[in-house]
Design an enzyme around this catalytic site. Structure first.
Site, PDB file in Angstrom:
ATOM      1  N   SER A  53       0.800  -1.222   0.000  1.00  0.00           N
ATOM      2  CA  SER A  53       0.000   0.000   0.000  1.00  0.00           C
ATOM      3  C   SER A  53       0.835   1.276   0.000  1.00  0.00           C
ATOM      4  CB  SER A  53      -0.958   0.017   1.196  1.00  0.00           C
ATOM      5  OG  SER A  53      -0.243   0.126   2.398  1.00  0.00           O
ATOM      6  N   HIS A  93       1.240   4.240   6.785  1.00  0.00           N
ATOM      7  CA  HIS A  93       0.681   5.115   5.741  1.00  0.00           C
ATOM      8  C   HIS A  93       1.141   6.547   5.933  1.00  0.00           C
ATOM      9  CE1 HIS A  93      -2.881   2.357   4.354  1.00  0.00           C
ATOM     10  NE2 HIS A  93      -1.703   1.936   3.945  1.00  0.00           N
ATOM     11  N   ASP A 119      -7.854   6.443   4.464  1.00  0.00           N
ATOM     12  CA  ASP A 119      -7.947   5.292   5.381  1.00  0.00           C
ATOM     13  C   ASP A 119      -9.188   5.274   6.266  1.00  0.00           C
ATOM     14  OD1 ASP A 119      -5.571   4.349   4.414  1.00  0.00           O
ATOM     15  OD2 ASP A 119      -4.359   5.135   6.060  1.00  0.00           O
TER      16      ASP A 119
END
Length: 177
Positions: A53, A93, A119
């Site tokens: 990701s 992230h 998210d």
């Protein structure tokens, strides 16, 4: 290669020595880990990237080094590792947006570089923003693909046991020669 036979042939002093050696290795590793926690301010100073990701910034298997000093403000664009209630594994992230209140509280939104959407779908139900308390650490450095060993051992448990067997056989053969 009879381990128990080797143990029976040892006198008590040799057996105590082996047990103490093992205990010293384990306690040294734990002391190093706890020392890293104190130095970095992060409950987990080293983590492995488990998904794609964050590509191209980080790839699956990259080993990240984290710090989490509370006095450092969180900024947009920074890569954070955070935990979400109900999930065991932390997520790596990038901070997408910051929402700062007048009282100094900061809330922020994250997104994986390789993901299409933010998210909010990963956060616990009803949660739209993360807070500083959710942060495990902030990425400060990395070693590419070093964490693949961890991923392989988790994905393929038989490999882990085979590796342990090979290491055990090596130690026994080394000791006999």
């Amino acid at each position: 290669m009879d381990i128990f036979g080797d143990l029976r042939r040892m006198n008590k002093r040799q057996l105590y020595y082996q047990v103490l050696n093992f205990a010293m290795i384990v306690s040294s590793a734990l002391m190093i880990w706890k020392g890293l926690i104190v130095i970095t301010g992060s409950e987990s100073p080293i983590v492995v990237v488990l998904s794609g990701s964050m590509e191209p910034a980080f790839h699956r298997g990259d080993l990240l080094f984290l710090t989490n000093f509370q006095e450092d403000p969180i900024r947009a664009g920074e890569i954070v590792v955070f935990k979400v209630e109900g999930r065991d594994i932390p997520i790596v992230h990038r901070v997408l947006k910051i929402h700062e209140k007048e009282n100094g509280n900061i809330k922020f939104l994250t997104k994986g570089d390789n993901n299409e959407v933010d998210d909010r779908g990963l956060y616990k139900e009803g949660q739209n923003w993360l807070e500083k308390k959710d942060v495990v650490g902030r990425a400060r450095g990395f070693l590419p693909y070093v964490g693949m060993v961890t991923i392989i051992m988790n994905d393929y448990p038989k490999f882990k046991y085979a590796l342990l067997a090979v290491m055990g056989a090596y130690v026994l053969l080394k000791r006999e020669s």
